[in-house]
Design a protein around this motif. Structure first.
Motif, PDB file in Angstrom:
ATOM      1  N   GLU A  52       9.298  11.301  57.913  1.00 19.40           N
ATOM      2  CA  GLU A  52       9.831  10.856  58.908  1.00 19.40           C
ATOM      3  C   GLU A  52      10.758  12.017  59.591  1.00 19.40           C
ATOM      4  O   GLU A  52      10.867  12.119  60.876  1.00 19.40           O
ATOM      5  CB  GLU A  52      11.025   9.497  58.825  1.00 19.40           C
ATOM      6  CG  GLU A  52      10.379   8.238  58.565  1.00 19.40           C
ATOM      7  CD  GLU A  52      10.171   8.037  57.026  1.00 19.40           C
ATOM      8  OE1 GLU A  52       9.422   6.917  56.787  1.00 19.40           O
ATOM      9  OE2 GLU A  52      10.059   9.146  56.296  1.00 19.40           O
ATOM     10  N   ALA A  56      10.961  13.128  63.450  1.00 14.91           N
ATOM     11  CA  ALA A  56      12.094  13.501  64.332  1.00 14.91           C
ATOM     12  C   ALA A  56      12.140  15.108  64.692  1.00 14.91           C
ATOM     13  O   ALA A  56      12.571  15.295  65.873  1.00 14.91           O
ATOM     14  CB  ALA A  56      13.397  13.359  63.209  1.00 14.91           C
ATOM     15  N   LYS A  59      10.025  15.412  67.730  1.00 10.37           N
ATOM     16  CA  LYS A  59      10.525  14.860  68.875  1.00 10.37           C
ATOM     17  C   LYS A  59      11.452  15.780  69.392  1.00 10.37           C
ATOM     18  O   LYS A  59      11.760  15.760  70.609  1.00 10.37           O
ATOM     19  CB  LYS A  59      10.879  13.194  68.704  1.00 10.37           C
ATOM     20  CG  LYS A  59      10.174  12.223  68.141  1.00 10.37           C
ATOM     21  CD  LYS A  59      10.784  10.965  67.926  1.00 10.37           C
ATOM     22  CE  LYS A  59       9.607   9.747  67.852  1.00 10.37           C
ATOM     23  NZ  LYS A  59       8.981   9.416  69.039  1.00 10.37           N
ATOM     24  N   VAL A 198      13.602   7.253  63.912  1.00 10.76           N
ATOM     25  CA  VAL A 198      12.314   7.271  64.090  1.00 10.76           C
ATOM     26  C   VAL A 198      11.655   5.948  63.294  1.00 10.76           C
ATOM     27  O   VAL A 198      12.209   5.561  62.249  1.00 10.76           O
ATOM     28  CB  VAL A 198      11.486   8.464  63.580  1.00 10.76           C
ATOM     29  CG1 VAL A 198      11.862   9.733  64.393  1.00 10.76           C
ATOM     30  CG2 VAL A 198      11.602   8.796  62.050  1.00 10.76           C
ATOM     31  N   SER A 211      12.820   1.542  60.780  1.00  9.95           N
ATOM     32  CA  SER A 211      13.305   2.580  61.212  1.00  9.95           C
ATOM     33  C   SER A 211      14.106   3.683  60.301  1.00  9.95           C
ATOM     34  O   SER A 211      14.744   2.795  59.335  1.00  9.95           O
ATOM     35  CB  SER A 211      13.982   2.769  62.647  1.00  9.95           C
ATOM     36  OG  SER A 211      15.204   2.064  62.437  1.00  9.95           O
TER      37      SER A 211
END
Length: 221
Positions: A52, A56, A59, A198, A211
């Protein structure tokens, strides 16, 4: 120790939406499978999995495309390679590093799958860092979990970061990461952070959470 062939690994496809782009990332989904083959690696090959924190960080890069565009980006512990791919897409000159040859081959395969060219990759040992180049951004996802490497990583930041550069690190809130931030502050670095939520990549059975909250740490001289 012989090199492990990627085709022998149980790679699964992850479709990751970032901005207007959907990235197709191949990675090992089942950690137990890697544990069963641990004798084939010098240490546990976490980099063959997608985490994850990598999503992140990717992003964050996409959201700060104007900052990253036309910059030189060094990715530490590249693993499956997603953040570096996104940095390349927004116009950065990207250098991906990992201690695991199989991870770099996986990152290259993912670049080819997503029609992304121009990334430089090289094996790197944090304890014997040999790269003398400077970068505008040093990025890394889930690289602070081992306290034994904190001093080596700080030394890499110091020698690899351009004078006005920025280190951007993603981590899901580990205690070791907080210790690293305290260590960096004591060494004269300025720390800022934000959070990014995320989707869980491997939600545990019965876990209602879908999440994961990831911290994005921004470190400057």
């Amino acid at each position: 120790m012989r090199s492990v062939c990627l085709s022998s690994l149980p790679l699964e496809r992850h479709s990751i939406g970032i901005g207007e782009t959907t990235w197709e990332i191949m990675a090992v989904q089942n950690q137990v499978v890697l544990a069963d083959r641990l004798d084939e690696f010098e240490q546990f090959p976490f980099g063959l999995m997608l985490w994850e924190s990598a999503v992140a960080l990717a992003k964050w890069i996409a959201a700060h495309a104007a900052l990253v565009e036309n910059s030189r980006v060094l990715e530490l512990g590249a693993g499956a390679g997603l953040p570096g791919l996104v940095a390349c897409k927004v116009g950065a000159r990207v250098f991906q590093t990992d201690h695991l040859a199989e991870a770099l081959r996986l990152a290259q395969a993912n670049a080819e799958r997503n029609h992304t060219k121009g990334i430089t990759r090289f094996l790197a040992d944090w304890k014997e860092w040999r790269c003398e180049e400077r970068f505008n951004h040093v990025i890394g996802a889930d690289i602070l979990y081992d306290r034994h490497f904190h001093a080596e990583l700080e030394a890499i930041f110091r020698c690899s970061l351009a004078p006005d550069g920025l280190v951007v690190l993603a981590d899901p809130g580990r205690d070791a990461t907080l210790e690293m931030m305290v260590y960096l502050e004591r060494r004269g670095w300025r720390i800022d952070w934000e959070t990014c939520e995320v989707g869980a990549i491997r939600p545990e059975e019965g876990d209602l959470r879908r999440s994961v909250e990831v911290n994005i740490w921004k470190v400057k001289r």
